[in-house]
Scaffold this motif. Structure first.
Motif, short mmCIF file in Angstrom:
data_model
loop_
_atom_site.label_atom_id
_atom_site.label_comp_id
_atom_site.label_asym_id
_atom_site.label_seq_id
_atom_site.Cartn_x
_atom_site.Cartn_y
_atom_site.Cartn_z
N LEU A 101 -5.46 27.15 9.83
CA LEU A 101 -5.19 26.46 11.09
C LEU A 101 -4.11 25.41 10.86
O LEU A 101 -4.32 24.23 11.08
CB LEU A 101 -6.44 25.75 11.60
N GLY A 102 -2.94 25.83 10.42
CA GLY A 102 -1.91 24.84 10.14
C GLY A 102 -2.19 24.15 8.81
O GLY A 102 -2.15 24.75 7.76
N ILE A 103 -2.54 22.85 8.91
CA ILE A 103 -2.72 22.07 7.68
C ILE A 103 -4.00 22.46 6.95
O ILE A 103 -4.06 22.48 5.74
CB ILE A 103 -2.78 20.56 8.00
N VAL A 104 -5.07 22.72 7.76
CA VAL A 104 -6.34 23.07 7.12
C VAL A 104 -6.63 24.56 7.23
O VAL A 104 -6.21 25.21 8.18
CB VAL A 104 -7.52 22.32 7.78
N SER A 105 -7.35 25.06 6.27
CA SER A 105 -7.88 26.40 6.45
C SER A 105 -9.40 26.30 6.35
O SER A 105 -9.93 25.55 5.53
CB SER A 105 -7.32 27.37 5.41
N VAL A 106 -10.06 27.01 7.24
CA VAL A 106 -11.52 26.89 7.30
C VAL A 106 -12.18 28.25 7.11
O VAL A 106 -11.59 29.27 7.45
CB VAL A 106 -11.97 26.31 8.66
N PRO A 107 -13.40 28.25 6.57
CA PRO A 107 -14.12 29.51 6.43
C PRO A 107 -14.42 30.07 7.82
O PRO A 107 -14.75 29.29 8.73
CB PRO A 107 -15.42 29.11 5.72
N PRO A 108 -14.30 31.38 7.98
CA PRO A 108 -14.49 31.97 9.31
C PRO A 108 -15.90 31.75 9.87
O PRO A 108 -16.06 31.59 11.08
CB PRO A 108 -14.24 33.46 9.09
N ALA A 109 -16.90 31.69 9.00
CA ALA A 109 -18.26 31.47 9.50
C ALA A 109 -18.35 30.12 10.20
O ALA A 109 -18.96 29.98 11.26
CB ALA A 109 -19.27 31.53 8.36
N GLN A 110 -17.68 29.12 9.61
CA GLN A 110 -17.71 27.79 10.20
C GLN A 110 -16.97 27.75 11.54
O GLN A 110 -17.44 27.15 12.50
CB GLN A 110 -17.07 26.80 9.23
N LEU A 111 -15.84 28.45 11.57
CA LEU A 111 -15.07 28.50 12.81
C LEU A 111 -15.87 29.21 13.89
O LEU A 111 -15.95 28.75 15.04
CB LEU A 111 -13.74 29.21 12.57
N MET B 155 0.84 -1.20 0.00
CA MET B 155 0.00 0.00 0.00
C MET B 155 0.87 1.24 0.00
O MET B 155 1.90 1.31 0.66
CB MET B 155 -0.89 0.02 1.25
N GLY B 156 0.42 2.23 -0.70
CA GLY B 156 1.14 3.50 -0.73
C GLY B 156 0.95 4.25 0.56
O GLY B 156 0.30 3.77 1.47
N GLY B 157 1.52 5.39 0.66
CA GLY B 157 1.42 6.18 1.89
C GLY B 157 -0.02 6.61 2.15
O GLY B 157 -0.71 7.04 1.24
N PHE B 158 -0.43 6.41 3.39
CA PHE B 158 -1.76 6.85 3.79
C PHE B 158 -1.74 8.37 3.90
O PHE B 158 -0.83 8.94 4.50
CB PHE B 158 -2.11 6.21 5.14
N ASP B 159 -2.75 9.02 3.32
CA ASP B 159 -2.71 10.48 3.28
C ASP B 159 -3.25 11.08 4.58
O ASP B 159 -4.44 11.34 4.73
CB ASP B 159 -3.55 10.97 2.09
N TRP B 160 -2.35 11.26 5.54
CA TRP B 160 -2.76 11.78 6.85
C TRP B 160 -3.33 13.19 6.75
O TRP B 160 -4.26 13.53 7.46
CB TRP B 160 -1.58 11.77 7.83
N PHE C 28 -5.02 14.58 4.34
CA PHE C 28 -6.39 14.54 3.85
C PHE C 28 -7.35 14.11 4.97
O PHE C 28 -8.39 14.73 5.21
CB PHE C 28 -6.45 13.56 2.67
N THR C 29 -6.95 13.05 5.68
CA THR C 29 -7.77 12.57 6.79
C THR C 29 -7.96 13.66 7.83
O THR C 29 -9.06 13.87 8.34
CB THR C 29 -7.10 11.35 7.46
N PHE C 30 -6.89 14.35 8.14
CA PHE C 30 -6.94 15.40 9.15
C PHE C 30 -7.94 16.48 8.76
O PHE C 30 -8.75 16.94 9.57
CB PHE C 30 -5.54 15.99 9.34
N VAL C 31 -7.89 16.86 7.48
CA VAL C 31 -8.83 17.87 6.99
C VAL C 31 -10.26 17.39 7.17
O VAL C 31 -11.14 18.11 7.65
CB VAL C 31 -8.56 18.19 5.50
#
Lengths: 264, 298
Positions: B136-146, B1-6, B8-11
């Motif tokens: 937020l580091g790896i992910v960026s989120v819309p401010p309304a959601q935050l 198996m190739g590398g698990f995409d951490w 992507f999962t984190f997002v």
């Protein structure tokens, strides 16, 4: 003084359960209400506490009065505010709440936080075992502890009158003795008025000042507890003693005589 | 198996948590009513929708966001009180089916009335937080959601404190435990029923404003109500902690499912994954993770 004047209770608009019950519970005394299953003892208590309303029952005649003020049209929470609290039979704790939360809920009609705190401490002084269990969930306490909790919880409302429904039911004799001791102490020290419903007549008459016997929704006998203890019918049918006062075996009683009905 | 995409999962997990907090808040409204009054409220999603419509209507009239939110809260409290009084109180003691049908009917009425009053167009609620994604580091989120997530956390904390520590909260749990005994202790049970509905109104209003700001306001918003059932079944119908934990889990599960299975099956996983969880829970632990089990002493 708590007084019931000739009350009639009807359930569902048609079922007549109490047929003219009159009784008084004098201030600072223990009054007991005896009788077999289905005689109407619990209904009498609910007529006083106002809980009939929630069960489609109604006081259709007569009146319930505390020191001359009528109670029989009031909602249960208003009755508690006026100083009467009922303790159900069967140790009905708030079983998902802790011991202390049960006590806090019992003080719902009071507002001074300091007094509530003091009330909790007083309850713990009366029933030390509750203090050890204060953070335990009430549903997992032993039967005796639960009975102590529901009595302690009722006292949190700072009542003038407490209505106790079969506090001895299903408990070990030693625990019963402890609980009845507390009830007697409350009467003597705090001048609490107690109306005690019991099936265990010997026990009830031993601590009561006055007694009533109910059958089929009526009071059939009343008198000072001492006189009731001496009454030959009571002795035979409630205390299981024969004329000379010795314990008698139910095997010796002729079957048809085991239950006497004052009224047919 | 190739590398698990951490990454992507984190997002997916972060997005799931954000959405899950909203679910938790809305489920809390459901749990409040269920716990205090034993009513299963099928109109919870419509409550949220109605609240969003009120807020959008007020904001559309040119008033600022905070006024709109406040009006929505007040309106929903009034609606909660009113419905309890007019619809639910006469049904006390009538059996669970009658009450369930009443709330389903209520849901349909609310959906219709909302369109009648506010029209079928999708409206917008704009939170005063701008729309530059926040990193937020790896992910960026819309401010309304935050902002929605933060508001949810605050309210969940406030409600948890209220229930576990305050006297009114203790009384409310006492009512939930046994109405008859609560009455005998001098608790005015009816007042607590009304309070439960009013509080459900508050929670719905907050949910409606935040949810509406993220998705736009039309009667599709009521569909969030469908997510409430997997959440409360998983967490336990009458558990506040359960609503929170259940909300988070369902939010994460649906995002992970959407992220990993949608490309394979072609979409739609988000809608049924929560129900799959619900079915499994019903089979192995019907009272949910934190639901009340009958206490039986042996």
């Amino acid at each position: 003084m708590l007084a019931l004047n000739n009350i009639e209770v009807v359930y569902d608009g048609v079922i007549l359960v109490l047929r003219g019950v009159s009784l008084t519970a004098e201030e600072g005394r223990i009054t007991t209400l005896l009788g077999a299953n289905g005689a109407g003892k619990t209904t009498t208590l609910k007529a006083i506490s106002g809980l009939l309303h929630a069960e489609r029952g109604e006081v259709t005649k007569g009146s319930v009065e505390l020191d001359g003020v009528r109670l029989d049209r009031l909602q249960p929470h208003e009755v508690v505010k006026r100083g009467i609290v009922q303790v159900f039979e069967g140790r009905r704790t708030f079983e998902n709440l802790t011991v202390e939360e049960n006590l806090v809920a019992g003080a719902h009609t009071r507002h001074d936080l300091g007094e509530i705190r003091a009330g909790i401490e007083r309850t713990y002084a009366t029933f030390p075992v509750l203090k050890e269990r204060r953070q335990h969930i009430a549903g997992y306490l032993s039967g005796g502890e639960q009975q102590m909790l529901v009595i302690g919880r009722a006292l949190m409302s700072n009542p003038k009158v407490i209505l106790l429904d079969e506090p001895s039911l299903g408990l070990a004799p030693m625990i019963v003795e402890e609980i009845f001791g507390v009830v007697r102490r409350l009467k003597e020290e705090q001048k609490l008025t107690v109306l005690l419903v019991e099936q265990n007549a010997a026990l009830a008459l031993a601590i009561a000042d006055h007694g009533y016997v109910m059958e089929n929704g009526r009071i059939v006998l009343e008198g000072p507890a001492e006189a009731l203890r001496q009454n030959s019918d009571i002795k035979e049918f409630y205390l299981g003693l024969n004329e000379s006062g010795t314990r008698k075996s139910y095997r010796d009683t002729k079957h048809y005589r085991r239950r006497k009905r004052w009224l047919s | 198996m190739g590398g698990f995409d951490w990454g992507f999962t984190f997002v997916l997990v972060v997005n799931g948590v954000m959405v899950g907090l909203m679910y938790a808040l809305i489920a809390l409204g459901f749990v409040l009513i269920c716990k205090a009054t034993d009513v299963i409220n099928f109109a919870q999603g419509e409550f949220v929708m109605f609240a969003a419509f009120i807020a959008a209507g007020v904001a559309g009239a040119g008033l600022n966001f905070w006024v709109a939110a406040l009006v929505s809260i007040i309106g929903m409290v009034a609606l909660g009180f009113g419905l309890e009084r007019v619809v639910l109180r006469p049904l006390i003691g009538r059996g669970i089916i009658a009450v369930v049908m009443a709330t389903i009917g209520l849901a349909a009425v609310l959906r219709g009335v909302a369109v009648l009053i506010f029209g079928p167009d999708t409206r917008a609620i704009t939170m005063p937080v701008g729309d530059m994604p926040i990193n937020l580091g790896i992910v960026s989120v819309p401010p309304a959601q935050l902002a929605g997530a933060v508001v949810s956390i605050i309210f969940l904390a406030v409600f948890s404190w209220f229930f576990l520590k305050s006297r009114v909260g203790v009384a409310m749990r006492a009512v939930a435990d046994s109405q008859q005994v609560a009455m005998a202790m001098g608790i005015n049970v009816r007042r607590y029923f009304a309070l439960a509905w009013a509080m459900a109104g508050v929670v719905s209003a907050i949910g409606g404003v935040v949810w509406g700001a993220m998705l736009g306001v039309d009667n599709q918003i009521a569909l969030v109500g469908l997510k409430v059932f997997p959440v409360v079944i998983l967490g336990g119908l009458d558990s506040i902690v359960g609503a929170i934990v259940g909300g988070l889990i369902i939010g994460v599960v649906e995002n992970l499912a959407a992220g990993y299975f949608d490309p394979v099956v072609g979409g739609g996983t988000k809608d049924f994954a929560p129900y799959l969880v619900m079915l499994i829970v019903l089979m192995i632990r019907p009272e949910g993770m934190f639901g009340r089990r009958r206490i039986e002493r042996v």
